[in-house]
Design a protein around this motif. Structure first.
Motif, PDB file in Angstrom:
ATOM      1  N   LYS A   7      42.245  29.984 -21.016  1.00 10.35           N
ATOM      2  CA  LYS A   7      42.673  28.604 -20.804  1.00 10.35           C
ATOM      3  C   LYS A   7      41.563  27.673 -21.288  1.00 10.35           C
ATOM      4  CE  LYS A   7      44.384  25.453 -17.228  1.00 10.35           C
ATOM      5  NZ  LYS A   7      44.748  25.314 -15.792  1.00 10.35           N
ATOM      6  N   GLU A   8      41.909  26.667 -22.065  1.00  8.05           N
ATOM      7  CA  GLU A   8      40.914  25.740 -22.583  1.00  8.05           C
ATOM      8  C   GLU A   8      40.333  24.901 -21.451  1.00  8.05           C
ATOM      9  OE1 GLU A   8      39.917  25.607 -25.849  1.00  8.05           O
ATOM     10  OE2 GLU A   8      41.249  27.310 -26.222  1.00  8.05           O
ATOM     11  N   ILE A   9      39.005  24.706 -21.493  1.00  8.77           N
ATOM     12  CA  ILE A   9      38.360  23.938 -20.425  1.00  8.77           C
ATOM     13  C   ILE A   9      37.652  22.692 -20.949  1.00  8.77           C
ATOM     14  CG2 ILE A   9      38.106  25.916 -18.888  1.00  8.77           C
ATOM     15  CD1 ILE A   9      35.200  26.162 -19.782  1.00  8.77           C
ATOM     16  N   LYS A  10      37.695  22.441 -22.245  1.00  2.00           N
ATOM     17  CA  LYS A  10      37.193  21.171 -22.755  1.00  2.00           C
ATOM     18  C   LYS A  10      38.049  20.054 -22.164  1.00  2.00           C
ATOM     19  CE  LYS A  10      36.104  18.814 -27.127  1.00  2.00           C
ATOM     20  NZ  LYS A  10      34.637  18.916 -27.177  1.00  2.00           N
ATOM     21  N   ALA A  11      37.443  18.884 -21.944  1.00  2.00           N
ATOM     22  CA  ALA A  11      38.138  17.784 -21.279  1.00  2.00           C
ATOM     23  C   ALA A  11      39.453  17.437 -21.967  1.00  2.00           C
ATOM     24  CB  ALA A  11      37.227  16.553 -21.244  1.00  2.00           C
ATOM     25  N   GLN A  12      40.520  17.418 -21.203  1.00  2.00           N
ATOM     26  CA  GLN A  12      41.863  17.065 -21.656  1.00  2.00           C
ATOM     27  C   GLN A  12      42.305  17.867 -22.894  1.00  2.00           C
ATOM     28  OE1 GLN A  12      39.822  13.665 -21.347  1.00  2.00           O
ATOM     29  NE2 GLN A  12      39.900  14.604 -19.321  1.00  2.00           N
ATOM     30  N   GLU A  13      41.946  19.135 -22.917  1.00  2.00           N
ATOM     31  CA  GLU A  13      42.418  20.002 -23.992  1.00  2.00           C
ATOM     32  C   GLU A  13      43.611  20.790 -23.470  1.00  2.00           C
ATOM     33  OE1 GLU A  13      43.655  21.205 -26.901  1.00  2.00           O
ATOM     34  OE2 GLU A  13      41.724  20.290 -27.424  1.00  2.00           O
ATOM     35  N   TYR A  14      44.790  20.440 -23.958  1.00  2.00           N
ATOM     36  CA  TYR A  14      46.028  20.992 -23.441  1.00  2.00           C
ATOM     37  C   TYR A  14      46.626  22.066 -24.342  1.00  2.00           C
ATOM     38  CZ  TYR A  14      45.557  16.634 -20.827  1.00  2.00           C
ATOM     39  OH  TYR A  14      45.067  15.603 -20.048  1.00  2.00           O
ATOM     40  N   ARG A  15      46.042  22.286 -25.505  1.00  2.00           N
ATOM     41  CA  ARG A  15      46.563  23.306 -26.401  1.00  2.00           C
ATOM     42  C   ARG A  15      46.190  24.707 -25.898  1.00  2.00           C
ATOM     43  NH1 ARG A  15      43.878  20.902 -31.791  1.00  2.00           N
ATOM     44  NH2 ARG A  15      42.348  20.303 -30.193  1.00  2.00           N
ATOM     45  N   VAL A  16      46.819  25.714 -26.498  1.00  2.00           N
ATOM     46  CA  VAL A  16      46.500  27.108 -26.187  1.00  2.00           C
ATOM     47  C   VAL A  16      46.437  27.866 -27.505  1.00  2.00           C
ATOM     48  CG1 VAL A  16      48.934  27.748 -25.851  1.00  2.00           C
ATOM     49  CG2 VAL A  16      47.129  29.087 -24.742  1.00  2.00           C
ATOM     50  N   GLY A  17      45.656  28.940 -27.526  1.00  2.00           N
ATOM     51  CA  GLY A  17      45.371  29.620 -28.776  1.00  2.00           C
ATOM     52  C   GLY A  17      46.555  30.284 -29.441  1.00  2.00           C
TER      53      GLY A  17
END
Length: 371
Positions: A7-17
């Protein structure tokens, strides 16, 4: 191979790989896919959708990294993630290392092999994993800039499109590549005048033919008086690119004084250090700041605003490369696909990418000499 999607943890990163559809393809090819719980929710994909395609849901980030061989992400590893990397990991994501020496050092120290989406090429020398996000970022850049021009957002109160016979707004774009041309598409569609600065004559001619509009002008750096132009425009979009390297600085701090108060700067190159001397990264929650009376929009993950579309476009583009990395040992995959090898940034504790080395003024090694 065990492929992990955190799960992405950069601020407001809603995409997934990876989307569930691509996960299914990888599992059908004999690979194991491990998904951190809720990794897809920001893009509208539930855990159940991934499970139905054969993915295993892992609730512990530590367990995920412990089991992973190939880690497929979107954004660069954050400190918590870097701390979990080791020499047995291959990391595949956007890295944007040129302006970030600390991250470069940390990834080198981890021993992991790190492959950057943004420098993988195709047979024509284009950047197939950067292109879909550049298309989205270019379109959103104009859209976001138009919103920032609104008075309530600190802008000048100018509407880009003409009404009641008034002169339309004026957008200046640096760079006529994928970002710049998509930004121009939207600006022209809104009814604005567009001036685009592009160093290559062939590209300028192509853009003139494409738009064929008296509201569109393509110039070289030699053809313009920048200070006069800045005084005329309402929005400036930075879309210049040096693949893998630091973005060129196109506006100085002094240049800001020629812009009218409430003008807007949108720096799409912020991930690579930014096109403007006044640039520093912002987030979707706090997207702007004002300097010298100019509104700056410098969100470092612009496409995340439309995470569903962005995830689908990125996963579609990355899927063949993920499969290539999963199907064979890394050195074999790189030798079989030179385009994939162009993405290798770090391996065996060595910096591989020449563009990053140039930006950071440090040495690098050829990958085929160490793998």
């Amino acid at each position: 191979m065990r492929i992990a999607v955190p799960k992405e943890i950069k601020a407001q990163e809603y995409r997934v790989g990876l989307t569930p559809a691509v996960v299914a393809q990888l599992i059908q090819a004999g690979h194991q896919v491990l998904l951190e719980a809720d990794a897809g929710l920001g893009s509208g994909y539930s855990n159940a959708e991934y499970q139905q395609r054969g993915a295993q849901i892992i609730t512990s980030l530590a367990d995920l990294y412990q089991q992973a061989e190939l880690i497929v992400k979107v954004k660069e590893p954050q400190p918590e993630e870097v701390a979990r990397l080791n020499a047995g990991h291959i990391v595949f994501c956007y890295l944007h290392l040129a302006p970030n020496r600390a991250l470069t050092d940390a990834l080198i120290a981890s021993g992991a092999s790190c492959i950057a989406y943004e420098t993988i090429t195709d047979d024509q020398g284009r950047l197939p994993l950067l292109k879909p996000m550049s298309e989205i970022a270019g379109r959103l850049a104009t859209q976001a800039g138009a919103h920032c021009l609104e008075k309530a957002q600190g802008g000048s109160g100018v509407l880009l499109g003409s009404v009641a016979g008034l002169e339309p707004g004026h957008v200046l774009i640096f760079g006529g590549g994928v970002v710049g041309s998509n930004a121009a598409d939207v600006a022209l569609g809104m009814g604005a005048n567009v001036t685009l600065i592009e160093p290559f004559e062939a590209r300028r001619q192509s853009l003139r033919r494409q738009y064929n509009s008296d509201r569109f002008t393509a110039l070289s750096n030699e053809d313009l008086d920048l200070q006069v132009l800045l005084a005329e425009v309402d929005m400036v979009i930075g879309a210049a690119l040096i693949p893998g390297g630091a973005a060129p600085k196109l506006l100085s701090l002094e240049d800001l004084h020629y812009l009218a108060p409430g003008s807007v700067l949108v720096d799409v190159a912020v991930d690579q250090g930014g096109c403007f001397a006044s640039t520093h990264p912002t987030t979707h929650l706090t997207p702007t700041y004002v300097q010298t009376g100019v509104v700056h929009y410098c969100v470092a993950n612009i496409p995340s605003a439309v995470a569903r579309t962005a995830t689908q476009a990125l996963s579609l583009a990355s899927a063949p490369f993920v499969a290539a990395l999963a199907d064979q040992p890394l050195n074999q995959a790189l030798r079989a696909q030179p385009n994939l090898a162009a993405g290798l940034s770090i391996a065996r504790g060595q910096l591989i990418c020449a563009a990053v080395a140039g930006a950071q003024q440090r040495d690098f090694r050829r990958w085929d000499l160490i793998l």
